[in-house]
Design a protein around this motif. Structure first.
Motif, PDB file in Angstrom:
ATOM      1  N   SER A   5       0.813  -1.217   0.000  1.00  0.00           N
ATOM      2  CA  SER A   5       0.000   0.000   0.000  1.00  0.00           C
ATOM      3  C   SER A   5       0.849   1.271   0.000  1.00  0.00           C
ATOM      4  O   SER A   5       0.332   2.355  -0.253  1.00  0.00           O
ATOM      5  N   LYS A   6       2.127   1.162   0.259  1.00  0.00           N
ATOM      6  CA  LYS A   6       3.014   2.330   0.322  1.00  0.00           C
ATOM      7  C   LYS A   6       3.852   2.525  -0.937  1.00  0.00           C
ATOM      8  O   LYS A   6       4.502   3.553  -1.099  1.00  0.00           O
ATOM      9  N   LEU A   7       3.875   1.546  -1.828  1.00  0.00           N
ATOM     10  CA  LEU A   7       4.770   1.618  -2.985  1.00  0.00           C
ATOM     11  C   LEU A   7       4.522   2.840  -3.860  1.00  0.00           C
ATOM     12  O   LEU A   7       5.463   3.452  -4.362  1.00  0.00           O
ATOM     13  N   SER A   8       3.282   3.220  -4.033  1.00  0.00           N
ATOM     14  CA  SER A   8       2.964   4.368  -4.895  1.00  0.00           C
ATOM     15  C   SER A   8       3.470   5.684  -4.306  1.00  0.00           C
ATOM     16  O   SER A   8       3.545   6.689  -5.016  1.00  0.00           O
ATOM     17  N   MET A   9       3.857   5.690  -3.045  1.00  0.00           N
ATOM     18  CA  MET A   9       4.355   6.898  -2.397  1.00  0.00           C
ATOM     19  C   MET A   9       5.847   7.132  -2.662  1.00  0.00           C
ATOM     20  O   MET A   9       6.354   8.222  -2.413  1.00  0.00           O
ATOM     21  N   ILE A  10       6.536   6.133  -3.174  1.00  0.00           N
ATOM     22  CA  ILE A  10       7.972   6.265  -3.429  1.00  0.00           C
ATOM     23  C   ILE A  10       8.177   7.190  -4.613  1.00  0.00           C
ATOM     24  O   ILE A  10       7.618   6.978  -5.689  1.00  0.00           O
ATOM     25  N   GLN A  11       8.980   8.251  -4.396  1.00  0.00           N
ATOM     26  CA  GLN A  11       9.186   9.249  -5.431  1.00  0.00           C
ATOM     27  C   GLN A  11      10.655   9.432  -5.807  1.00  0.00           C
ATOM     28  O   GLN A  11      10.978  10.210  -6.693  1.00  0.00           O
ATOM     29  N   CYS A  12      11.548   8.736  -5.151  1.00  0.00           N
ATOM     30  CA  CYS A  12      12.971   8.876  -5.436  1.00  0.00           C
ATOM     31  C   CYS A  12      13.395   7.879  -6.515  1.00  0.00           C
ATOM     32  O   CYS A  12      12.685   6.912  -6.777  1.00  0.00           O
ATOM     33  N   PRO A  13      14.543   8.119  -7.153  1.00  0.00           N
ATOM     34  CA  PRO A  13      15.030   7.144  -8.143  1.00  0.00           C
ATOM     35  C   PRO A  13      15.156   5.768  -7.486  1.00  0.00           C
ATOM     36  O   PRO A  13      15.703   5.638  -6.394  1.00  0.00           O
ATOM     37  N   THR A  14      14.608   4.770  -8.144  1.00  0.00           N
ATOM     38  CA  THR A  14      14.545   3.437  -7.552  1.00  0.00           C
ATOM     39  C   THR A  14      15.022   2.389  -8.538  1.00  0.00           C
ATOM     40  O   THR A  14      14.575   2.359  -9.682  1.00  0.00           O
ATOM     41  N   ILE A  15      15.937   1.554  -8.069  1.00  0.00           N
ATOM     42  CA  ILE A  15      16.408   0.413  -8.839  1.00  0.00           C
ATOM     43  C   ILE A  15      15.853  -0.831  -8.164  1.00  0.00           C
ATOM     44  O   ILE A  15      16.021  -1.023  -6.961  1.00  0.00           O
ATOM     45  N   VAL A  16      15.187  -1.664  -8.929  1.00  0.00           N
ATOM     46  CA  VAL A  16      14.684  -2.937  -8.426  1.00  0.00           C
ATOM     47  C   VAL A  16      15.580  -4.028  -8.998  1.00  0.00           C
ATOM     48  O   VAL A  16      15.708  -4.154 -10.208  1.00  0.00           O
ATOM     49  N   LEU A  17      16.228  -4.775  -8.128  1.00  0.00           N
ATOM     50  CA  LEU A  17      17.128  -5.852  -8.534  1.00  0.00           C
ATOM     51  C   LEU A  17      16.537  -7.176  -8.108  1.00  0.00           C
ATOM     52  O   LEU A  17      16.056  -7.306  -6.977  1.00  0.00           O
ATOM     53  N   HIS A  18      16.594  -8.148  -9.014  1.00  0.00           N
ATOM     54  CA  HIS A  18      16.120  -9.476  -8.630  1.00  0.00           C
ATOM     55  C   HIS A  18      16.905 -10.535  -9.382  1.00  0.00           C
ATOM     56  O   HIS A  18      17.077 -10.438 -10.593  1.00  0.00           O
ATOM     57  N   GLY A  19      17.386 -11.525  -8.661  1.00  0.00           N
ATOM     58  CA  GLY A  19      18.085 -12.643  -9.273  1.00  0.00           C
ATOM     59  C   GLY A  19      17.094 -13.689  -9.751  1.00  0.00           C
ATOM     60  O   GLY A  19      16.231 -14.119  -8.986  1.00  0.00           O
ATOM     61  N   GLN A  20      17.204 -14.081 -10.996  1.00  0.00           N
ATOM     62  CA  GLN A  20      16.270 -15.069 -11.528  1.00  0.00           C
ATOM     63  C   GLN A  20      16.488 -16.457 -10.948  1.00  0.00           C
ATOM     64  O   GLN A  20      15.618 -17.311 -11.063  1.00  0.00           O
ATOM     65  N   ASN A  21      17.619 -16.667 -10.299  1.00  0.00           N
ATOM     66  CA  ASN A  21      17.870 -17.949  -9.632  1.00  0.00           C
ATOM     67  C   ASN A  21      17.733 -17.821  -8.116  1.00  0.00           C
ATOM     68  O   ASN A  21      18.328 -18.600  -7.374  1.00  0.00           O
ATOM     69  N   ASP A  22      16.976 -16.837  -7.668  1.00  0.00           N
ATOM     70  CA  ASP A  22      16.745 -16.638  -6.235  1.00  0.00           C
ATOM     71  C   ASP A  22      15.899 -17.800  -5.719  1.00  0.00           C
ATOM     72  O   ASP A  22      14.779 -18.006  -6.169  1.00  0.00           O
ATOM     73  N   PHE A  23      16.443 -18.547  -4.780  1.00  0.00           N
ATOM     74  CA  PHE A  23      15.748 -19.707  -4.227  1.00  0.00           C
ATOM     75  C   PHE A  23      14.737 -19.320  -3.156  1.00  0.00           C
ATOM     76  O   PHE A  23      13.917 -20.127  -2.752  1.00  0.00           O
ATOM     77  N   LEU A  24      14.777 -18.076  -2.696  1.00  0.00           N
ATOM     78  CA  LEU A  24      13.957 -17.657  -1.568  1.00  0.00           C
ATOM     79  C   LEU A  24      12.769 -16.785  -1.983  1.00  0.00           C
ATOM     80  O   LEU A  24      11.673 -16.924  -1.457  1.00  0.00           O
ATOM     81  N   VAL A  25      12.993 -15.895  -2.940  1.00  0.00           N
ATOM     82  CA  VAL A  25      11.958 -14.938  -3.336  1.00  0.00           C
ATOM     83  C   VAL A  25      11.635 -15.127  -4.818  1.00  0.00           C
ATOM     84  O   VAL A  25      12.515 -14.972  -5.663  1.00  0.00           O
ATOM     85  N   PRO A  26      10.400 -15.460  -5.151  1.00  0.00           N
ATOM     86  CA  PRO A  26      10.019 -15.659  -6.559  1.00  0.00           C
ATOM     87  C   PRO A  26      10.192 -14.377  -7.378  1.00  0.00           C
ATOM     88  O   PRO A  26      10.041 -13.261  -6.860  1.00  0.00           O
ATOM     89  N   SER A  27      10.480 -14.525  -8.654  1.00  0.00           N
ATOM     90  CA  SER A  27      10.794 -13.377  -9.502  1.00  0.00           C
ATOM     91  C   SER A  27       9.616 -12.421  -9.683  1.00  0.00           C
ATOM     92  O   SER A  27       9.823 -11.245  -9.984  1.00  0.00           O
ATOM     93  N   PHE A  28       8.393 -12.877  -9.473  1.00  0.00           N
ATOM     94  CA  PHE A  28       7.267 -11.956  -9.636  1.00  0.00           C
ATOM     95  C   PHE A  28       7.315 -10.829  -8.599  1.00  0.00           C
ATOM     96  O   PHE A  28       6.711  -9.779  -8.808  1.00  0.00           O
ATOM     97  N   HIS A  29       8.048 -11.006  -7.518  1.00  0.00           N
ATOM     98  CA  HIS A  29       8.186  -9.932  -6.520  1.00  0.00           C
ATOM     99  C   HIS A  29       8.892  -8.725  -7.130  1.00  0.00           C
ATOM    100  O   HIS A  29       8.451  -7.587  -6.954  1.00  0.00           O
ATOM    101  N   GLY A  30      10.003  -8.973  -7.813  1.00  0.00           N
ATOM    102  CA  GLY A  30      10.723  -7.880  -8.460  1.00  0.00           C
ATOM    103  C   GLY A  30       9.871  -7.182  -9.501  1.00  0.00           C
ATOM    104  O   GLY A  30       9.845  -5.952  -9.585  1.00  0.00           O
ATOM    105  N   GLN A  31       9.172  -7.961 -10.283  1.00  0.00           N
ATOM    106  CA  GLN A  31       8.291  -7.402 -11.318  1.00  0.00           C
ATOM    107  C   GLN A  31       7.179  -6.563 -10.679  1.00  0.00           C
ATOM    108  O   GLN A  31       6.868  -5.477 -11.153  1.00  0.00           O
TER     109      GLN A  31
END
Length: 123
Positions: free
Chosen positions: A49-75
């Motif tokens: 619910s807070k993501l739309s409030m982010i106004q600073c330059p943002t880089i989202v990084l996600h490893g496609q071989n992440d065993f813990l967090v599915p890639s749809f999180h980064g997307q």
């Protein structure tokens, strides 16, 4: 997942640097895991619910071989943080800061100093 002594040695080392020792790191990690699951079980809105409030330059990084967090999180983060830049790292695992420390330092430096986003391959 709940015992820090089973973590990758680099991750455990970083926890100890931040928290002082294994016991304190374990206590803080256990508290985090407990709170995470309690929040998830109450509906799971950890920050959506807070993501739309982010106004600073943002880089989202996600490893496609992440065993813990599915890639749809980064997307999802990228789609819900206006103007964000998504890097889906094809050979990336969960702890990108360890696996690609030099590239990440350069990526952040170029963004903060030059205000530019570089392709992952050029870093």
């Amino acid at each position: 997942m709940d015992n820090v002594n089973t973590f990758n040695p680099f991750i455990l080392r970083d926890l100890i640097v931040v928290h002082g020792d294994v016991e304190t790191s374990q206590s803080i990690w256990s508290s985090y895991v407990k709170t995470f699951f309690e929040t998830f079980n109450r509906g799971g809105d950890l920050c959506r619910s807070k993501l739309s409030m982010i106004q600073c330059p943002t880089i989202v990084l996600h490893g496609q071989n992440d065993f813990l967090v599915p890639s749809f999180h980064g997307q999802y983060l990228h789609e819900n943080i206006k103007g964000s830049h998504l890097y889906m790292i094809s050979d990336g695992r969960h702890s990108l800061q360890h696996q690609f420390a030099t590239k990440l330092q350069r990526l952040i430096k170029v963004l903060l100093i030059d205000g530019k986003i570089m392709p992952w391959e050029d870093l």
